[in-house]
Design an enzyme around this catalytic site. Structure first.
Site, PDB file in Angstrom:
ATOM      1  N   LYS A 189      12.032 -14.822 -10.612  1.00 42.58           N
ATOM      2  CA  LYS A 189      11.731 -13.683 -11.483  1.00 42.58           C
ATOM      3  C   LYS A 189      10.674 -14.070 -12.500  1.00 42.58           C
ATOM      4  O   LYS A 189       9.716 -13.347 -12.722  1.00 42.58           O
ATOM      5  CB  LYS A 189      13.033 -13.269 -12.179  1.00 42.58           C
ATOM      6  CG  LYS A 189      13.225 -11.843 -12.486  1.00 42.58           C
ATOM      7  CD  LYS A 189      13.749 -10.987 -11.367  1.00 42.58           C
ATOM      8  CE  LYS A 189      13.061 -11.158 -10.057  1.00 42.58           C
ATOM      9  NZ  LYS A 189      13.751 -10.642  -8.921  1.00 42.58           N
TER      10      LYS A 189
ATOM     11  N   LYS B 131       5.631  -4.215  -3.992  1.00 44.78           N
ATOM     12  CA  LYS B 131       7.007  -3.989  -3.563  1.00 44.78           C
ATOM     13  C   LYS B 131       6.992  -3.764  -2.056  1.00 44.78           C
ATOM     14  O   LYS B 131       6.108  -3.084  -1.551  1.00 44.78           O
ATOM     15  CB  LYS B 131       7.517  -2.740  -4.276  1.00 44.78           C
ATOM     16  CG  LYS B 131       8.994  -2.534  -4.192  1.00 44.78           C
ATOM     17  CD  LYS B 131       9.652  -3.004  -5.444  1.00 44.78           C
ATOM     18  CE  LYS B 131      11.142  -2.866  -5.424  1.00 44.78           C
ATOM     19  NZ  LYS B 131      11.774  -3.944  -6.191  1.00 44.78           N
TER      20      LYS B 131
ATOM     21  N   CYS C  99       0.844  -1.190   0.000  1.00 52.04           N
ATOM     22  CA  CYS C  99       0.000   0.000   0.000  1.00 52.04           C
ATOM     23  C   CYS C  99       0.885   1.247   0.000  1.00 52.04           C
ATOM     24  O   CYS C  99       2.004   1.221   0.495  1.00 52.04           O
ATOM     25  CB  CYS C  99      -0.942   0.093   1.194  1.00 52.04           C
ATOM     26  SG  CYS C  99      -2.023  -1.318   1.403  1.00 52.04           S
TER      27      CYS C  99
ATOM     28  N   HIS D 291      17.163 -36.863  -8.881  1.00 45.61           N
ATOM     29  CA  HIS D 291      16.514 -37.169  -7.598  1.00 45.61           C
ATOM     30  C   HIS D 291      15.060 -36.715  -7.575  1.00 45.61           C
ATOM     31  O   HIS D 291      14.459 -36.655  -6.510  1.00 45.61           O
ATOM     32  CB  HIS D 291      17.291 -36.508  -6.450  1.00 45.61           C
ATOM     33  CG  HIS D 291      18.698 -37.009  -6.348  1.00 45.61           C
ATOM     34  ND1 HIS D 291      19.000 -38.249  -5.848  1.00 45.61           N
ATOM     35  CD2 HIS D 291      19.867 -36.448  -6.729  1.00 45.61           C
ATOM     36  CE1 HIS D 291      20.315 -38.435  -5.904  1.00 45.61           C
ATOM     37  NE2 HIS D 291      20.862 -37.349  -6.441  1.00 45.61           N
TER      38      HIS D 291
ATOM     39  N   GLU E 110      17.037 -17.552  -8.415  1.00 47.75           N
ATOM     40  CA  GLU E 110      16.598 -16.179  -8.663  1.00 47.75           C
ATOM     41  C   GLU E 110      15.869 -16.086 -10.014  1.00 47.75           C
ATOM     42  O   GLU E 110      14.862 -15.386 -10.147  1.00 47.75           O
ATOM     43  CB  GLU E 110      17.819 -15.237  -8.612  1.00 47.75           C
ATOM     44  CG  GLU E 110      17.584 -13.816  -9.048  1.00 47.75           C
ATOM     45  CD  GLU E 110      16.481 -13.087  -8.280  1.00 47.75           C
ATOM     46  OE1 GLU E 110      15.976 -13.602  -7.265  1.00 47.75           O
ATOM     47  OE2 GLU E 110      16.094 -12.001  -8.748  1.00 47.75           O
TER      48      GLU E 110
ATOM     49  N   ARG F  54       3.570  -0.054  -4.892  1.00 51.25           N
ATOM     50  CA  ARG F  54       3.384  -0.606  -3.547  1.00 51.25           C
ATOM     51  C   ARG F  54       2.043  -1.330  -3.402  1.00 51.25           C
ATOM     52  O   ARG F  54       1.769  -1.925  -2.372  1.00 51.25           O
ATOM     53  CB  ARG F  54       3.440   0.516  -2.526  1.00 51.25           C
ATOM     54  CG  ARG F  54       4.829   1.025  -2.371  1.00 51.25           C
ATOM     55  CD  ARG F  54       4.953   1.765  -1.073  1.00 51.25           C
ATOM     56  NE  ARG F  54       6.347   1.841  -0.742  1.00 51.25           N
ATOM     57  CZ  ARG F  54       6.900   1.190   0.252  1.00 51.25           C
ATOM     58  NH1 ARG F  54       6.189   0.398   1.013  1.00 51.25           N
ATOM     59  NH2 ARG F  54       8.168   1.320   0.493  1.00 51.25           N
TER      60      ARG F  54
ATOM     61  N   GLU G 189       7.162 -14.572 -10.963  1.00 51.92           N
ATOM     62  CA  GLU G 189       6.568 -13.322 -10.467  1.00 51.92           C
ATOM     63  C   GLU G 189       5.860 -12.536 -11.551  1.00 51.92           C
ATOM     64  O   GLU G 189       4.795 -11.986 -11.325  1.00 51.92           O
ATOM     65  CB  GLU G 189       7.671 -12.398  -9.925  1.00 51.92           C
ATOM     66  CG  GLU G 189       8.170 -12.717  -8.564  1.00 51.92           C
ATOM     67  CD  GLU G 189       9.209 -11.693  -8.137  1.00 51.92           C
ATOM     68  OE1 GLU G 189       8.952 -10.996  -7.163  1.00 51.92           O
ATOM     69  OE2 GLU G 189      10.263 -11.582  -8.789  1.00 51.92           O
TER      70      GLU G 189
ATOM     71  N   ASN H  93      -1.597   1.987   6.125  1.00 52.83           N
ATOM     72  CA  ASN H  93      -0.810   0.821   5.696  1.00 52.83           C
ATOM     73  C   ASN H  93      -0.591  -0.042   6.929  1.00 52.83           C
ATOM     74  O   ASN H  93      -0.355   0.498   8.008  1.00 52.83           O
ATOM     75  CB  ASN H  93       0.601   1.237   5.246  1.00 52.83           C
ATOM     76  CG  ASN H  93       0.605   1.837   3.884  1.00 52.83           C
ATOM     77  OD1 ASN H  93      -0.416   1.900   3.227  1.00 52.83           O
ATOM     78  ND2 ASN H  93       1.771   2.288   3.463  1.00 52.83           N
ATOM     79  N   GLY H  94      -0.534  -1.349   6.721  1.00 50.11           N
ATOM     80  CA  GLY H  94      -0.253  -2.223   7.859  1.00 50.11           C
ATOM     81  C   GLY H  94      -1.468  -3.063   8.203  1.00 50.11           C
ATOM     82  O   GLY H  94      -2.426  -3.145   7.429  1.00 50.11           O
TER      83      GLY H  94
ATOM     84  N   TRP I 256      -3.086  -2.486  -1.553  1.00 49.64           N
ATOM     85  CA  TRP I 256      -2.804  -3.899  -1.791  1.00 49.64           C
ATOM     86  C   TRP I 256      -3.608  -4.627  -0.729  1.00 49.64           C
ATOM     87  O   TRP I 256      -3.271  -4.584   0.449  1.00 49.64           O
ATOM     88  CB  TRP I 256      -1.299  -4.154  -1.629  1.00 49.64           C
ATOM     89  CG  TRP I 256      -0.874  -5.534  -1.980  1.00 49.64           C
ATOM     90  CD1 TRP I 256      -0.483  -5.983  -3.214  1.00 49.64           C
ATOM     91  CD2 TRP I 256      -0.744  -6.659  -1.100  1.00 49.64           C
ATOM     92  NE1 TRP I 256      -0.145  -7.312  -3.153  1.00 49.64           N
ATOM     93  CE2 TRP I 256      -0.296  -7.753  -1.872  1.00 49.64           C
ATOM     94  CE3 TRP I 256      -0.988  -6.858   0.254  1.00 49.64           C
ATOM     95  CZ2 TRP I 256      -0.074  -9.015  -1.332  1.00 49.64           C
ATOM     96  CZ3 TRP I 256      -0.767  -8.119   0.803  1.00 49.64           C
ATOM     97  CH2 TRP I 256      -0.311  -9.177   0.003  1.00 49.64           C
TER      98      TRP I 256
HETATM   99  C1  F6R Z   1      11.479 -10.426  -5.994  1.00 45.74           C
HETATM  100  C2  F6R Z   1      11.270  -9.483  -4.946  1.00 45.74           C
HETATM  101  C3  F6R Z   1      10.980  -9.987  -3.570  1.00 45.74           C
HETATM  102  C4  F6R Z   1      11.877  -9.237  -2.574  1.00 45.74           C
HETATM  103  C5  F6R Z   1      11.534  -9.652  -1.142  1.00 45.74           C
HETATM  104  C6  F6R Z   1      12.445  -9.001  -0.146  1.00 45.74           C
HETATM  105  O1  F6R Z   1      11.671  -9.819  -7.221  1.00 45.74           O
HETATM  106  O2  F6R Z   1      11.345  -8.315  -5.159  1.00 45.74           O
HETATM  107  O3  F6R Z   1      11.175 -11.353  -3.478  1.00 45.74           O
HETATM  108  O4  F6R Z   1      13.202  -9.524  -2.864  1.00 45.74           O
HETATM  109  O5  F6R Z   1      10.205  -9.293  -0.865  1.00 45.74           O
HETATM  110  O6  F6R Z   1      12.383  -7.616  -0.231  1.00 45.74           O
HETATM  111  P1  F6R Z   1      13.483  -6.695   0.400  1.00 45.74           P
HETATM  112  O7  F6R Z   1      14.757  -6.931  -0.330  1.00 45.74           O
HETATM  113  O8  F6R Z   1      12.963  -5.302   0.210  1.00 45.74           O
HETATM  114  O9  F6R Z   1      13.599  -7.094   1.833  1.00 45.74           O
END
Ligand code: F6R
Length: 607
Positions: A484, A602, A2, A503, A480, A27, A487, A100-101, A74
């Site tokens: 990606k 994010k 949010c 395995h 990773e 966000r 997501e 937020n929260g 969000w």
């Molecule tokens: C993946 C992504 C998330 C963050 C995770 C940790 O692309 O962005 O997996 O890496 O939420 O976020 P931070 O680094 O902000 O603690």
């Protein structure tokens, strides 16, 4: 999760709130809304959907007023809908709030309010806050500020919130606990936001609120107060991120822009720590604690966790020290063993991830010192950690992390090399630092070949299963890459250590599968070749990402994408680039918005 914004000043609030909200859309983006005080009345406009819908409705039907708050949501409590969107108001419609929260005790509070005759309109936890403030306000608790203070005392959980009241058009009250909030005065008035990026175009000198603090914003100044309402004195912090760094600058998406920024962001991570070939971290003390450490513990979530796993390989490789890596949400609940001779590192792009912060607090309660690797100045992590290493990647707006990841990895390599030198495992780091200095240019060369990946993605994006495998340093890169891809393209993707193929994962392989193999660990080429043959012979499409030159994988029934040759141990910063591009182009091919993937936001500031 949010985004919050607020404005009080000398211009109409609505257009400024919308501008700031657009910067915060990453966000959360399932609904948006604003509330403005007009003619001593609160007017709310809110709706399900992206901010541009709200903006269009405001253009058709403008709102006047110099004091307002805004929110991009969000959803946590209650589905995305017009009613559940913020701002929420009390029953009298005199108080509006954005939040937020999570209010953890909201059910109890709601029942209590309902027993007093309050009728709720939404399913959110936030609405209780508006009614409780109103409860104290009506009870005659003196002032709006005092009513907010009393209400906050009843809340368990986390919040960043902004409150306006029709009777007080000259102020916005904001408060924080475990959720970021920033306030600043400059130019047109005073601003409030949950993230620096929303304020960059207005001012760079900001107040970061600490937990338990309250800010009262007026047109021309801001008062900071503690949770009892007493005034606090604090200097502003200057932020030197540029406005352009939070703009797309001609790229179709932030994610592509951020992928292309990596040569620069890696230079930013590297240069301040290299003094004539010597690694020099001014910001941390390489003292006895490092030399005598028995173990390093690294905690993080998501992409940052993958950087941590690379850290494990790097610290063990260069400094011969055991490393334990843990996902922060697991670490905090699994009764970990603490040791005063351990070094604790927390990695977080945002510095606001709830699980990472909880793990940091646990470590500190148990006597550990925490070194933070973060991208966000003023973030909670940067204020709570004992020492901070900034990644200097600049604002990362796309939800999927790219440049922040490679910058974290660069910082970790530098730390591992310096520790290896200090502990006498590496007599001279120059050979390695020379190589690190070449990484940005090598990434430029990979980016120059983006069309190869784009064409590959246009042929493969419809595969129903995509698997990534690699060995040693290539294993965390596989993890990773799979994250990606899932997501932003919503394709089922998995990563595994290539040695694990037989395995279990091999059962998944058929002609509907694409396998992307990372093969940059030269000593393990033959092992990787066998694994690749095994997947190709079962009908999977295959791409190998490997060093240019050798031609080792050319004879396999697989496509090959080559990387400029570097030291094998530094391959993650290079090998991940085609994988980032691949995810991006698959998402675009599928018609997804790579910057705002469904269900994600994010900065995960709640558990
Ligand atoms: C993946 C992504 C998330 C963050 C995770 C940790 O692309 O962005 O997996 O890496 O939420 O976020 P931070 O680094 O902000 O603690």
């Amino acid at each position: 999760m949010c985004g919050i914004t607020g404005f009080i000043g000398y211009e109409n609030a609505a257009p400024l709130l919308i501008r700031a909200l657009k910067k915060l859309e990453y966000r959360g983006y399932d609904s948006a809304g604003i509330a403005v005080i007009h003619d001593k009345k609160i007017i709310v406009r809110k709706m399900k959907g992206r901010i541009n819908l709200l903006e269009e409705s405001l253009l058709e039907n403008p709102l006047d007023g110099y004091t307002g708050i805004g929110h991009t949501r969000w959803a946590t409590h209650g589905e995305p809908s017009d009613i559940n969107s913020h701002p929420h108001t009390d029953s009298d419609g005199r108080i509006a709030i954005v939040h937020n929260g999570i209010v953890e005790n909201y059910i109890k509070l709601k029942q209590w309010l309902q027993s007093r005759g309050i009728v709720f309109r939404s399913d959110t936890d936030t609405e209780v806050i508006a009614h409780i403030i109103n409860y104290f306000y009506r009870k005659g608790h003196g002032s709006l500020l005092q009513s907010v203070i009393e209400a906050l005392k009843l809340l368990n959980g986390s919040y960043a919130l902004a409150v306006i009241c029709a009777d007080y058009p000259d102020r916005i009250i904001a408060a924080r606990k475990d959720s970021p909030l920033i306030a600043a005065t400059g130019g047109a008035g005073s601003f409030l936001a949950s993230d620096i990026t929303a304020l960059l175009e207005f001012t760079r000198d900001v107040y970061f609120l600490n937990d338990g603090e309250i800010a009262v914003l007026y047109q021309d100044h801001i008062e900071l107060r503690n949770d009892e309402g007493d005034l606090i004195q604090r200097e502003t912090t200057h932020i030197d991120w540029s406005v352009e760094s939070a703009e797309k600058n001609g790229f179709p998406h932030f994610m592509l822009k951020e992928i292309f920024e990596q040569p620069k962001s890696l230079e930013n991570a590297l240069r301040p720590r290299l003094k004539k070939d010597i690694i020099d971290f001014e910001e941390i003390k390489f003292d006895k604690k490092w030399l005598e450490a028995r173990r390093i513990v690294i905690i993080a979530c998501g992409t940052a966790y993958h950087a941590a796993v690379i850290g494990k390989y790097a610290f063990e490789y260069f400094a011969r020290i055991p490393v334990e890596v843990d996902i922060a949400s697991e670490y905090r609940y699994r009764n970990p063993i603490f040791n005063k001779n351990d070094i604790y590192i927390a990695i977080s792009q945002s510095g606001e991830t709830a699980d990472t912060l909880a793990a940091v607090r646990l470590i500190k309660q148990n006597g550990g010192c925490v070194i933070a690797i973060t991208n966000a100045p003023g973030s909670t992590l940067s204020r709570e950690a004992n020492e901070i290493i900034y990644t200097y990647a600049g604002p990362e707006i796309a939800v999927a992390s790219t440049k922040a990841f490679t910058s974290q990895v660069m910082c970790i390599y530098l730390l591992a090399l310096e520790l290896g030198r200090a502990r006498s495992y590496i007599p001279d780091t120059k050979k390695y630092t020379d190589e690190l200095c070449e990484i940005p240019d090598r990434i430029r060369k990979i980016l120059d070949k983006k069309e190869i990946i784009q064409r590959f993605a246009s042929r493969q994006y419809n595969k129903t299963k995509m698997l990534f495998m690699g060995r040693q340093f290539d294993y965390p890169v596989s993890m990773e890459s799979a994250l990606k891809l899932k997501e932003i393209s919503y394709t089922h993707s998995e990563a595994f250590a290539a040695g694990e193929l037989k395995h279990g994962p091999i059962a998944l392989i058929d002609s509907s599968t694409l396998v992307i193999s990372f093969a940059t660990q030269t000593a393990l080429f033959e092992k990787m070749a066998s694994n690749i043959l095994e997947v190709c012979s079962r009908g999977a499409a295959s791409l190998v990402i490997t060093w240019e030159g050798g031609g080792f994988f050319d004879a396999l029934n697989s496509e090959v994408f080559t990387l400029p040759k570097s030291e094998d141990c530094f391959s993650p910063m290079l090998a991940v680039i085609p994988a980032q591009l691949f995810s991006y182009y698959c998402a675009v091919q599928r018609g997804n918005d790579p910057d705002k993937p469904r269900n994600l936001a994010k900065s995960v500031t709640v558990e």
